[in-house]
Write an enzyme that holds these catalytic residues in place. Structure first.
Site, PDB file in Angstrom:
ATOM      1  CB  CYS A 209      -0.965  -0.007   1.182  1.00  0.00           C
ATOM      2  SG  CYS A 209      -0.196   0.023   2.824  1.00  0.00           S
ATOM      3  CG  HIS A 264      -4.471   0.050   3.991  1.00  0.00           C
ATOM      4  ND1 HIS A 264      -3.684  -0.647   3.124  1.00  0.00           N
ATOM      5  CD2 HIS A 264      -5.577   0.425   3.272  1.00  0.00           C
ATOM      6  CE1 HIS A 264      -4.268  -0.721   1.939  1.00  0.00           C
ATOM      7  NE2 HIS A 264      -5.412  -0.068   2.004  1.00  0.00           N
ATOM      8  CG  HIS A 276      -6.807   0.311  -1.440  1.00  0.00           C
ATOM      9  ND1 HIS A 276      -7.070  -0.307  -0.232  1.00  0.00           N
ATOM     10  CD2 HIS A 276      -7.759  -0.166  -2.291  1.00  0.00           C
ATOM     11  CE1 HIS A 276      -8.127  -1.102  -0.347  1.00  0.00           C
ATOM     12  NE2 HIS A 276      -8.561  -1.042  -1.580  1.00  0.00           N
TER      13      HIS A 276
END
Length: 311
Positions: A209, A264, A276
Site C-alpha cells: 500500500c 494502511h 489502493h
C-alpha cells in the site's frame, strides 16, 4: 558510489531472512518474475508475517554500504541505507540487507539530475553488453548517455550494467515532468489496476500500500517516506469531511497486542472513491470508501497538493 545492479533488488531484514524459495530473487540477474510466480498465498503472506522483506530498490538507485557480512551459506551481504526512501528507522534512509552480488559501482551509479525516467509500467532496456535485455520497473532512473533528437525513437542511457537504449515513448527526459495534480495521480495509479499486492513491494512488479503511493507521488516530484507509519506524519492534516482528490487516507487497526497502529494508506480520488493496494493476495483496486471496513478504520487524511486547482 554504490548502487543497485539488478532490475529490482529486495532489501531484507537480515541475511538469514530469505528462504530457499527466495533464491531466484537474490542473484544477478535477479529473476524477479520467476520468484513471484513461485510464491503461493502462504509464502507471500510469510514475507509480511515473519518480517522477512523490508522494501525494494530499483536499478541504479544509489545506496550507502554500512556493513558487510557473510551468511551461513557463505554468501556475502551488505547492510545499506537507501537515501531516496526516507524512513524513521534511520534518518539517512531506509535500512536493510542486500546480497553483495546485487550491488554495483561505477559511473552508471552516479546520482545525477540528467536522468531518464521510465514512466510506463514497464520498459525494456535493450542492447546491453553481451546482447542482454532487461525489463525495468516504472520510475527506474538511468543516466542519459547523449542528447536525444526530436524524432528519435530510442534513448541511449548509461546504467550500472552498461550502455543500452529505451523506447522514447516509455521515458521522460530530464526536462520532462508529470503535472503535480490529482488527475495525474489517478491516471498513473489506474495503470496498476489488478496488479497483485506484494508485501514490501516498491516496483511495478508488485506494490504494497505505501509503496504504491510512495511511487505515485515520486512520479509527480513529491518525496514521501517509504512506510505508511511515517507518511502519516507528513503533509497537511485535513478533516475527514474536507478531503479532496489527491489526499492520502490512513487507516488503523489493533496490532497483536491490541494497540491501534497505522497499517494502511490509500489515494483518495474524490466521490467517495479510493485507489489502493489492499492486502496480501489481493490486487490494486479502485473502490468505494463508504460502507466498507475501511470507513470504520479511517484515522487521518493528509494533503500534499497545495491548491484545489492542483487537483
Amino acid at each position: 558510489m554504490s548502487c543497485i545492479g539488478v532490475t529490482v533488488a529486495g532489501l531484507w531484514t537480515s541475511p538469514e531472512a530469505p528462504r530457499a524459495i527466495d533464491a531466484s530473487a537474490l542473484g544477478n540477474p535477479a529473476l524477479l518474475e520467476h520468484w513471484l510466480a513461485a510464491l503461493d498465498d502462504d509464502t507471500r503472506l510469510a514475507l509480511c508475517k515473519e518480517k522477512r522483506l523490508a522494501t525494494q530498490v530499483l536499478l541504479d538507485t544509489p545506496v550507502e554500504i554500512l556493513e558487510r557480512r557473510r551468511d551461513s551459506q557463505g554468501n556475502d551481504w551488505c547492510r545499506v541505507i537507501v537515501p531516496s526512501q526516507p524512513s524513521s528507522l534511520d534518518p539517512r534512509g531506509y535500512p536493510g540487507w542486500i546480497p553483495a552480488a546485487q550491488l554495483a559501482e561505477g559511473d552508471g551509479c552516479l546520482a545525477v539530475t540528467e536522468a531518464v525516467t521510465v514512466v510506463t509500467p514497464v520498459a525494456w532496456l535493450q542492447e546491453l553488453p553481451r546482447g542482454r535485455s532487461l525489463k525495468l520497473s516504472f520510475l527506474t532512473r538511468l543516466r542519459l548517455a547523449h542528447p536525444v533528437a526530436k524524432d528519435a525513437n530510442r534513448v541511449w542511457v548509461e546504467s550500472a550494467l552498461g550502455r543500452g537504449w529505451l523506447p522514447r515513448n516509455c521515458v521522460h527526459l530530464p526536462d520532462e515532468r508529470f503535472p503535480a495534480t490529482a488527475a495525474t495521480l489517478e491516471r498513473l495509479g489506474r495503470r496498476f489496476d489488478g496488479l497483485r499486492y506484494l508485501w514490501a513491494g516498491n516496483s511495478s512488479f508488485g506494490y504494497d500500500c505505501s509503496g504504491l503511493v510512495h511511487s505515485l507521488f515520486a512520479a509527480i516530484g513529491i518525496a514521501l517516506p517509504r512506510d505508511a507509519s511515517d507518511q502519516i506524519e507528513t503533509g497537511q492534516s485535513v478533516e475527514s469531511g474536507e478531503r479532496r482528490p489527491g489526499d492520502l487516507l490512513f487507516f488503523e487497526k489493533p496490532d497483536d497486542e491490541g494497540r491501534l497502529v497505522v497499517d494502511h494508506v490509500a489515494l483518495y480520488l474524490g466521490d467517495d472513491r479510493m485507489l489502493h493496494s489492499p492486502t496480501n493476495n489481493a490486487r490494486v483496486e479502485c473502490r468505494r470508501l463508504g460502507g466498507s471496513r475501511y470507513a470504520e478504520q479511517l484515522c487521518a487524511v493528509r494533503r500534499y497538493l497545495s491548491t484545489p486547482e492542483a487537483s
